[in-house]
Design a protein around this motif. Structure first.
Motif, PDB file in Angstrom:
ATOM      1  N   GLY A 215       0.590  -1.156  -0.076  1.00  0.00           N
ATOM      2  CA  GLY A 215       0.218   0.087  -0.037  1.00  0.00           C
ATOM      3  C   GLY A 215       0.800   1.209   0.013  1.00  0.00           C
ATOM      4  O   GLY A 215       0.278   2.338   0.357  1.00  0.00           O
ATOM      5  N   GLU A 216       2.006   1.123  -0.326  1.00  0.00           N
ATOM      6  CA  GLU A 216       2.859   2.436  -0.469  1.00  0.00           C
ATOM      7  C   GLU A 216       2.691   3.209  -1.973  1.00  0.00           C
ATOM      8  O   GLU A 216       2.925   4.347  -2.062  1.00  0.00           O
ATOM      9  N   GLN A 217       1.926   2.509  -2.847  1.00  0.00           N
ATOM     10  CA  GLN A 217       1.561   3.412  -4.246  1.00  0.00           C
ATOM     11  C   GLN A 217       0.714   4.425  -3.702  1.00  0.00           C
ATOM     12  O   GLN A 217      -0.119   4.285  -3.022  1.00  0.00           O
ATOM     13  N   LYS A 218       0.769   5.552  -4.508  1.00  0.00           N
ATOM     14  CA  LYS A 218      -0.060   6.737  -4.296  1.00  0.00           C
ATOM     15  C   LYS A 218      -1.103   7.284  -5.284  1.00  0.00           C
ATOM     16  O   LYS A 218      -0.712   6.700  -6.714  1.00  0.00           O
ATOM     17  N   ARG A 219      -2.113   7.862  -5.084  1.00  0.00           N
ATOM     18  CA  ARG A 219      -2.962   8.282  -5.769  1.00  0.00           C
ATOM     19  C   ARG A 219      -3.278   9.789  -5.325  1.00  0.00           C
ATOM     20  O   ARG A 219      -3.276  10.411  -4.285  1.00  0.00           O
ATOM     21  N   SER A 220      -3.525  10.805  -6.383  1.00  0.00           N
ATOM     22  CA  SER A 220      -4.175  12.184  -6.194  1.00  0.00           C
ATOM     23  C   SER A 220      -5.560  11.923  -6.072  1.00  0.00           C
ATOM     24  O   SER A 220      -6.149  12.195  -7.067  1.00  0.00           O
ATOM     25  N   PHE A 221      -6.219  11.968  -4.977  1.00  0.00           N
ATOM     26  CA  PHE A 221      -7.722  11.587  -4.686  1.00  0.00           C
ATOM     27  C   PHE A 221      -8.166  13.203  -5.149  1.00  0.00           C
ATOM     28  O   PHE A 221      -7.673  14.055  -4.334  1.00  0.00           O
ATOM     29  N   THR A 222      -9.252  12.972  -5.769  1.00  0.00           N
ATOM     30  CA  THR A 222     -10.064  14.455  -6.159  1.00  0.00           C
ATOM     31  C   THR A 222     -11.399  14.159  -5.805  1.00  0.00           C
ATOM     32  O   THR A 222     -12.052  13.288  -6.139  1.00  0.00           O
ATOM     33  N   ASP A 223     -12.021  15.311  -5.069  1.00  0.00           N
ATOM     34  CA  ASP A 223     -13.605  15.108  -4.631  1.00  0.00           C
ATOM     35  C   ASP A 223     -14.578  15.342  -5.988  1.00  0.00           C
ATOM     36  O   ASP A 223     -14.023  16.269  -6.767  1.00  0.00           O
ATOM     37  N   ILE A 224     -15.340  14.525  -6.030  1.00  0.00           N
ATOM     38  CA  ILE A 224     -16.249  14.315  -7.237  1.00  0.00           C
ATOM     39  C   ILE A 224     -16.817  15.830  -7.341  1.00  0.00           C
ATOM     40  O   ILE A 224     -17.123  16.326  -8.445  1.00  0.00           O
ATOM     41  N   LYS A 225     -17.126  16.846  -6.027  1.00  0.00           N
ATOM     42  CA  LYS A 225     -17.596  17.977  -6.484  1.00  0.00           C
ATOM     43  C   LYS A 225     -16.622  18.957  -7.002  1.00  0.00           C
ATOM     44  O   LYS A 225     -17.030  19.575  -7.899  1.00  0.00           O
ATOM     45  N   ASP A 226     -15.362  18.823  -6.899  1.00  0.00           N
ATOM     46  CA  ASP A 226     -14.323  19.355  -7.547  1.00  0.00           C
ATOM     47  C   ASP A 226     -14.290  19.072  -9.049  1.00  0.00           C
ATOM     48  O   ASP A 226     -14.470  20.016  -9.938  1.00  0.00           O
ATOM     49  N   GLY A 227     -14.319  17.931  -9.246  1.00  0.00           N
ATOM     50  CA  GLY A 227     -14.600  17.200 -10.769  1.00  0.00           C
ATOM     51  C   GLY A 227     -15.527  17.963 -11.482  1.00  0.00           C
ATOM     52  O   GLY A 227     -15.551  18.252 -12.431  1.00  0.00           O
ATOM     53  N   VAL A 228     -16.749  17.715 -10.805  1.00  0.00           N
ATOM     54  CA  VAL A 228     -18.121  18.323 -11.483  1.00  0.00           C
ATOM     55  C   VAL A 228     -17.948  19.828 -11.640  1.00  0.00           C
ATOM     56  O   VAL A 228     -18.359  20.272 -12.597  1.00  0.00           O
TER      57      VAL A 228
END
Ligand code: UDP
Length: 349
Positions: A215-228
């Motif tokens: 679980g050291e792999q990383k993602r840039s999580f983005t809130d759906i509200k920002d995406g929308v």
């Protein structure tokens, strides 16, 4: 303005259409196989909904393309496990279905806003990934994980080429969008959901959280509200600034490892007294990627978006920090939970 959203009941479609109906006077026409996520919107006079399969309802789709200003095809399979287990269905539903929609947009000269994916960058080493300069790096053919990325990449290239011949388009690349309405927490299949709904379902079913390769792999999580919000700016297309563009849509400040996300979910649930016992017994374990996904998997270690283009072109920036998104997701889940999940036998996973 009239917008056609194919796959309107999905994660992006349902959140996007809700926001459009709440904040604009645009008309929305939508198609989906299901309607559970958009139930509350069905009585809205600006929404027309058609229940059905995009591949069966061609006559309806072709007519709706004709009468719409913008087409947003969102039907997709987007869980890495399905790329490995069902590569041909992924190819059919991602590539073949979208090809017919794209060709109709070309024939009818309609603007298309198309979901590319952060998966197209594959195992690129760049930090961050840039739309114009980064290489798209995929593994060998027997690593089936890349069929989704490859299908989407070819669609990006096809749309780009039609763009040279006059097709009005914008391609957008979501980076790990999260929020409610994503995959179901009730799906007990390993890898049946993307990581956050997967971990929440695991916790509720008293299963261990499995960190693939630690679980050291990383993602840039983005809130759906920002995406929308970004999508609404793309649809609005002030001064034509979204025309012919490819935009990364993600939150580079929310770059976190999968292990950190597991701990944030546990921390967030601990705030609810009725969940304290459940989370204090959660086990976190490491599992080799081959055991979790099978031999067709390769992982992406870092996936950070360069968002300077959309920031400059459309004056958009994400604003919701990861801990806030996680709090919102857990609080929504708790308010809407189906308590039957607690009655399921412990599976041992
Ligand atoms: N992952 C994990 N445990 C799980 C599910 C996913 O460690 O139970 C990891 C997966 O290997 C990947 C990351 O979490 O590195 C994000 O997975 P997801 O399915 O959300 O999609 P991806 O970002 O890879 O497209």
């Amino acid at each position: 303005m009239k917008i056609l959203i194919l796959g309107i009941n999905g994660f992006i479609g349902s959140n996007l259409s809700r926001s459009i109906l709440e904040s604009t006077n645009w008309k929305v026409s939508g198609l989906d196989l299901r309607q559970n996520n958009i139930k509350k919107m069905l009585s809205n006079k600006n929404l027309t909904f058609h229940l059905g399969d995009v591949n069966q309802e061609k006559e309806w789709v072709i007519h709706e393309i004709l009468t719409s200003d913008v087409v947003i095809p969102l039907t997709a399979i987007a869980t890495p496990m399905s790329y490995i287990k069902n590569p041909l269905s992924v190819f059919q539903s991602v590539f073949e279905t979208n090809m017919y929609i794209i060709k109709e947009c070309v024939r009818q000269k309609r603007r298309i806003i198309f979901p590319s994916t952060s998966e197209v960058y594959g195992m690129c080493d760049d930090l961050p990934f840039n739309e114009k300069n980064s290489q798209l790096v995929l593994g060998p053919i027997h690593k089936e994980r890349w069929i989704y990325s490859c299908s989407k990449q070819l669609l990006d290239r096809v749309i780009w080429a039609y763009g040279k011949e006059g097709l009005p388009f914008t391609l957008f690349r979501p980076f790990n969008w999260i929020g409610h309405g994503q995959d179901s927490i009730y799906n007990p299949k390993k890898g049946g959901s993307r990581v956050i709904p997967q971990f929440l379902g695991n916790i509720l079913r008293k299963e261990p959280l499995q960190l693939v390769d630690g679980g050291e792999q990383k993602r840039s999580f983005t809130d759906i509200k920002d995406g929308v919000n970004a999508l609404i700016k793309i649809i609005r297309n002030d001064s034509g600034k979204a025309n012919g563009k490819i935009f990364n849509i993600g939150n580079p400040k929310n770059n976190a490892s999968i292990k950190e996300v597991a701990n944030m979910l546990i921390h967030s649930l601990r705030a609810y007294p009725e969940y304290r016992d459940l989370v204090s017994n959660v086990k976190i374990e490491t599992v080799p990627k081959e055991d979790f996904y099978g031999s067709g998997y390769q992982d992406v270690q870092q996936r950070i978006p360069d968002i300077s283009d959309i920031q400059e072109s459309l004056n958009w920036s994400p604003s919701i920090p990861l801990n806030k998104s996680i709090e919102n997701i857990t609080s929504y889940m708790i308010k809407n939970i189906d308590h039957k999940i607690f009655e399921l036998p412990v599976t041992g996973y």
